[in-house]
Write a protein that holds these residues in place. Structure first.
Motif, short mmCIF file in Angstrom:
data_model
loop_
_atom_site.label_atom_id
_atom_site.label_comp_id
_atom_site.label_asym_id
_atom_site.label_seq_id
_atom_site.Cartn_x
_atom_site.Cartn_y
_atom_site.Cartn_z
N GLU A 234 0.81 -1.34 0.02
CA GLU A 234 0.05 -0.17 0.15
C GLU A 234 0.97 1.29 0.05
O GLU A 234 0.54 2.20 -0.70
CB GLU A 234 -0.84 -0.08 1.24
CG GLU A 234 -1.85 -1.19 1.38
CD GLU A 234 -1.69 -2.54 1.92
OE1 GLU A 234 -0.27 -2.41 1.92
OE2 GLU A 234 -2.23 -3.08 2.38
N PHE A 235 1.90 1.46 0.73
CA PHE A 235 2.69 2.69 0.86
C PHE A 235 3.34 2.91 -0.55
O PHE A 235 3.52 3.93 -0.94
CB PHE A 235 3.66 2.42 1.85
CG PHE A 235 4.91 1.46 1.67
CD1 PHE A 235 5.94 1.67 1.08
CD2 PHE A 235 4.44 0.12 2.23
CE1 PHE A 235 7.16 0.66 0.88
CE2 PHE A 235 5.58 -0.76 2.04
CZ PHE A 235 6.86 -0.69 1.43
N PHE A 236 3.87 1.94 -1.12
CA PHE A 236 4.25 2.09 -2.53
C PHE A 236 3.29 2.34 -3.74
O PHE A 236 3.54 3.55 -4.29
CB PHE A 236 4.78 0.55 -3.12
CG PHE A 236 5.42 0.74 -4.58
CD1 PHE A 236 6.64 1.16 -4.67
CD2 PHE A 236 4.68 0.18 -5.46
CE1 PHE A 236 7.09 1.23 -5.95
CE2 PHE A 236 5.35 0.16 -7.06
CZ PHE A 236 6.40 0.83 -6.94
N LEU B 35 -6.73 10.80 -2.90
CA LEU B 35 -5.50 9.73 -3.25
C LEU B 35 -5.44 8.74 -2.06
O LEU B 35 -5.13 7.45 -2.49
CB LEU B 35 -4.20 10.67 -2.99
CG LEU B 35 -4.01 11.50 -4.46
CD1 LEU B 35 -2.54 12.37 -4.25
CD2 LEU B 35 -4.16 10.80 -5.63
N PRO B 36 -5.71 8.84 -0.88
CA PRO B 36 -5.74 7.56 0.20
C PRO B 36 -6.92 6.60 -0.27
O PRO B 36 -6.55 5.47 -0.06
CB PRO B 36 -5.84 8.30 1.46
CG PRO B 36 -6.26 9.68 1.18
CD PRO B 36 -5.65 10.09 0.01
N ALA B 37 -7.97 7.23 -0.59
CA ALA B 37 -9.01 6.33 -1.02
C ALA B 37 -8.62 5.54 -2.26
O ALA B 37 -8.95 4.34 -2.42
CB ALA B 37 -10.44 7.21 -1.34
N LEU B 38 -8.04 6.16 -3.37
CA LEU B 38 -7.55 5.44 -4.64
C LEU B 38 -6.70 4.33 -4.29
O LEU B 38 -6.61 3.39 -4.90
CB LEU B 38 -7.14 6.48 -5.65
CG LEU B 38 -6.63 5.96 -6.80
CD1 LEU B 38 -8.00 5.36 -7.64
CD2 LEU B 38 -6.13 6.99 -7.89
N LEU C 38 -0.82 1.91 7.37
CA LEU C 38 -0.02 2.44 6.40
C LEU C 38 -0.32 3.41 5.32
O LEU C 38 0.29 4.51 5.38
CB LEU C 38 0.63 1.08 5.52
CG LEU C 38 1.41 0.14 6.02
CD1 LEU C 38 1.92 -1.01 5.05
CD2 LEU C 38 2.76 0.56 6.81
N VAL C 39 -1.63 3.36 4.90
CA VAL C 39 -2.16 4.44 4.19
C VAL C 39 -2.39 5.80 4.68
O VAL C 39 -2.02 6.86 4.50
CB VAL C 39 -3.45 3.86 3.46
CG1 VAL C 39 -4.25 5.06 2.73
CG2 VAL C 39 -3.35 2.59 2.64
N ILE D 211 -7.76 6.46 12.85
CA ILE D 211 -7.37 5.78 13.85
C ILE D 211 -5.97 4.92 13.51
O ILE D 211 -5.44 4.45 14.61
CB ILE D 211 -8.33 4.54 14.22
CG1 ILE D 211 -8.13 3.79 15.66
CG2 ILE D 211 -8.58 3.50 13.17
CD1 ILE D 211 -9.38 3.14 16.07
N GLY D 212 -5.44 4.57 12.44
CA GLY D 212 -4.37 4.03 12.02
C GLY D 212 -3.25 5.04 12.36
O GLY D 212 -2.22 4.38 13.05
N GLN D 213 -3.29 6.25 11.91
CA GLN D 213 -2.19 7.15 12.52
C GLN D 213 -2.29 7.39 13.80
O GLN D 213 -1.17 7.49 14.44
CB GLN D 213 -2.65 8.49 11.81
CG GLN D 213 -1.67 9.79 12.07
CD GLN D 213 -0.38 9.37 11.34
OE1 GLN D 213 -0.26 9.32 10.19
NE2 GLN D 213 0.70 9.37 12.14
N LEU D 214 -3.29 7.25 14.68
CA LEU D 214 -3.31 7.46 16.23
C LEU D 214 -2.44 6.18 16.72
O LEU D 214 -1.93 6.42 17.78
CB LEU D 214 -4.89 7.56 16.64
CG LEU D 214 -5.09 7.65 18.08
CD1 LEU D 214 -4.35 8.88 18.37
CD2 LEU D 214 -6.70 7.60 18.25
#
Length: 318
Positions: free
Chosen positions: A147-149, A186-189, A259-260, A269-272
């Motif tokens: 995902e990060f790539f 962009l994160p959704a895509l 990761l996104v 919540i992922g960033q948190l």
């Protein structure tokens, strides 16, 4: 409906049991981390008296089973304690972040699900053609890419080189709905490219496996058009595996966004969770992990229920 209700209750009971086991694993994993939590909160310069007072304040002087039961009883009613870093209520901190994650997952799902199903049907109709081969290569590439790539590639082409969309997905309450959609595109895509490929391949496999069935052959012999065979005969019987894979990918959209969100600095919540791990804010880490587990189990339960409702053999087991 008696059989369906009994099966659903059984699945729900197994889900609650699984969540209970996961809660034990989460609490035990935090307990087994090296170092002293009180020492980590106060820093290396804290005196022994301050560390002892902090341990008493955090309840670390009590046995682990007692603390686990208190934590679990609070989690059942939505009380995850207080953050070690900010001192704020964990539930109040997680609420807006989780809502942002749900919004991002819904945004991606609205795009990915219909396109994946339609492309899966089209590829099944045109199997072994050039379009089918190109679609297989594209989906395999998308599934195989982290995902990060994919996120960094999209930032490079759509934010840095063209400037169509912002590279960072920071949102606030004073933004309009369309501005939020633009900032989170962009994160959704990125998430769409990952889950859509999987859903499309599963839809294609489900349709193709049904095309060799006797009733499909009979419909073809009667001269029924290919699209009508798919839409009226094959697709209704393929809904069970399709619903199952859609629900599982929706679970991934919510639980696999860490990761996104980090790549696009999205306040979810992922960033948190990543921030809490960095700061050793263990109540927040435990709460995020438990919410992820509960969400994944709930959507798996929805997948099972959807498969049961769309499959008469499961609704009426012998």
């Amino acid at each position: 409906m008696g059989d369906v209700a009994r099966i659903v209750l059984k699945r729900l009971g197994l889900g609650l049991l699984t969540l209970f086991v996961i809660s034990i694993l989460i609490f035990s994993a935090v307990e087994m981390l090296p170092g002293d939590i009180a020492q980590a909160v106060l820093g290396q310069g804290a005196t022994e008296e301050n560390v002892a007072a902090m341990r008493e304040q955090l309840g670390l002087d009590r046995p682990a089973p007692v603390r686990y039961l208190e934590w679990l009883s609070g989690a059942v009613v939505g009380d995850f304690g207080v953050s070690l870093v900010s001192g704020a209520n964990v539930s109040q901190s997680i609420g807006p972040r989780f809502a942002n994650t749900l919004f991002l997952a819904a945004y991606a799902a609205v795009i990915a699900v219909p396109i994946a199903i339609m492309l899966g049907v089209v590829v099944a109709l045109l199997r072994n053609s050039v379009f089918d081969r190109v679609a297989n290569v594209a989906t395999l590439t998308s599934i195989s890419s982290p995902e990060f790539f994919l996120g960094y590639i999209l930032i490079l082409f759509f934010a840095v080189k063209t400037g169509y969309f912002p590279a960072l997905a920071k949102i606030s309450d004073d933004m309009s709905f369309w501005e939020v959609l633009n900032r989170t595109f962009l994160p959704a895509l990125t998430m769409v490219l990952v889950v859509m490929a999987h859903m499309m391949r599963m839809t294609r496999a489900a349709i193709i496996s049904l095309l060799s069935s006797p009733y499909i052959e009979m419909a073809r012999l009667k001269g029924t058009p290919a699209w009508k065979v798919i839409v009226h005969h094959a697709l209704p019987n393929a809904w069970a595996p399709i619903i199952n894979v859609v629900a599982l990918n929706l679970a991934y959209l919510i639980t696999g966004v860490v990761l996104v969100e980090v790549v696009f600095v999205y306040p979810g919540i992922g960033q948190l969770l990543v921030d809490a791990v960095t700061k050793r804010d263990f109540p927040v880490v435990q709460a995020c992990c438990l919410i992820f587990a509960a969400t994944f189990i709930l959507l798996n339960l929805a997948a099972d229920v959807g498969a049961i409702l769309t499959n008469p053999r499961l609704r009426h087991p012998k």
